[in-house]
Design an enzyme around this catalytic site. Structure first.
Site, PDB file in Angstrom:
ATOM      1  N   CYS A 188      -0.415   4.150   2.600  1.00  0.00           N
ATOM      2  CA  CYS A 188      -0.465   3.951   4.051  1.00  0.00           C
ATOM      3  C   CYS A 188      -0.263   2.471   4.362  1.00  0.00           C
ATOM      4  CB  CYS A 188      -1.739   4.530   4.647  1.00  0.00           C
ATOM      5  SG  CYS A 188      -3.253   4.186   3.737  1.00  0.00           S
ATOM      6  N   SER A 189      -1.285   1.760   4.776  1.00  0.00           N
ATOM      7  CA  SER A 189      -1.061   0.375   5.173  1.00  0.00           C
ATOM      8  C   SER A 189      -2.288  -0.484   4.931  1.00  0.00           C
ATOM      9  CB  SER A 189      -0.669   0.326   6.649  1.00  0.00           C
ATOM     10  OG  SER A 189      -1.677   0.960   7.417  1.00  0.00           O
ATOM     11  N   CYS A 190      -3.058  -0.203   3.869  1.00  0.00           N
ATOM     12  CA  CYS A 190      -4.230  -1.027   3.564  1.00  0.00           C
ATOM     13  C   CYS A 190      -3.784  -2.478   3.408  1.00  0.00           C
ATOM     14  CB  CYS A 190      -4.912  -0.526   2.292  1.00  0.00           C
ATOM     15  SG  CYS A 190      -5.540   1.149   2.470  1.00  0.00           S
TER      16      CYS A 190
ATOM     17  N   CYS B  17       0.895  -1.148   0.000  1.00  0.00           N
ATOM     18  CA  CYS B  17       0.000   0.000   0.000  1.00  0.00           C
ATOM     19  C   CYS B  17       0.936   1.199   0.000  1.00  0.00           C
ATOM     20  CB  CYS B  17      -0.905   0.035   1.227  1.00  0.00           C
ATOM     21  SG  CYS B  17      -1.881   1.556   1.270  1.00  0.00           S
TER      22      CYS B  17
HETATM   23 FE    FE Z   1      -3.595   2.295   2.836  1.00  0.00          FE
END
Ligand code: FE
Length: 212
Positions: free
Chosen positions: A116-118, A113
């Protein structure tokens, strides 16, 4: 152990002010519990580690093992991964829009991602720290071979690497190649070969000889 994805669905990616507020609350609670002697910080780390590397990813491993054994299930996974994964009872936040990307002798898939951190929580549990790090998020795209090498993965010459950028709208699960010599194995036995990293694409499934 709750981990709030923090408004992810409303804004495409995460609402960082909310995330920081939640992290602050969690940290405050943790230090209070440690200070009062209710919990041992080492035990807490162990619980987080367990959820990151074992409990969560076992769901994804079952999906992969089922797909390896059952061609009809694989087809349903290709057509509508969200529903096929829900068939096994894995649903919930950050698992609503799933797509499975299949490794083949020609193609290796890798998930990131960049913003961010999906991450597909319903099948992989908590994202590892490196997945959320800035270097992984940029280098997975700019130099995927180098990143794979650092994870100890060397692909055969000529294999194409495809990098998939996750968002709140789409989460990816890599379907690793089925290891040789596993014909006739049970789903449970096959699932033991499926590591978390093999479903992110920073690893491969274990070889048949690596488990008893
Ligand atoms: Fe994300």
């Amino acid at each position: 152990m709750s981990h709030d994805p923090a408004g992810d669905d409303q804004h495409g990616h995460h609402d960082h002010s909310h995330l920081e507020g939640m992290e602050l609350k969690v940290r405050t609670l943790e230090s209070l519990l440690v200070e009062k002697g209710y919990v041992d910080p080492g035990a807490l780390d162990e619980i987080v580690e367990t959820y990151e590397t074992r409990v969560g990813p076992r769901n994804g491993a079952r999906v992969v093992a089922r797909a390896w054994r059952d061609p009809a299930y694989l087809e349903r996974l290709r057509q509508d991964a969200t529903s096929a994964i829900a068939e096994l009872g894995f649903t919930g936040r950050q698992g609503e829009h799933m797509r499975v990307v299949e490794n083949t002798p020609e193609i290796h898939n890798m998930v990131v991602c960049t913003l961010c951190s999906c991450y597909p929580w319903s099948v992989l549990g908590l994202p590892p720290v490196w997945y959320k790090s800035a270097p992984y998020r940029s280098r997975a795209v700019s130099e995927p071979e180098a990143v794979l090498a650092e994870f100890g993965v060397t692909l055969p010459e000529g294999k194409t690497i495809r990098v998939w950028d996750s968002t709140a709208e789409m989460r990816y699960l890599v379907l690793p190649e089925r290891p040789a010599g596993t014909e006739g194995w049970s789903e449970e036995r096959l699932a033991d070969l499926v590591t978390r990293d093999s479903m992110i694409g920073t690893g491969l499934a274990r070889a048949a000889g690596e488990v008893s």
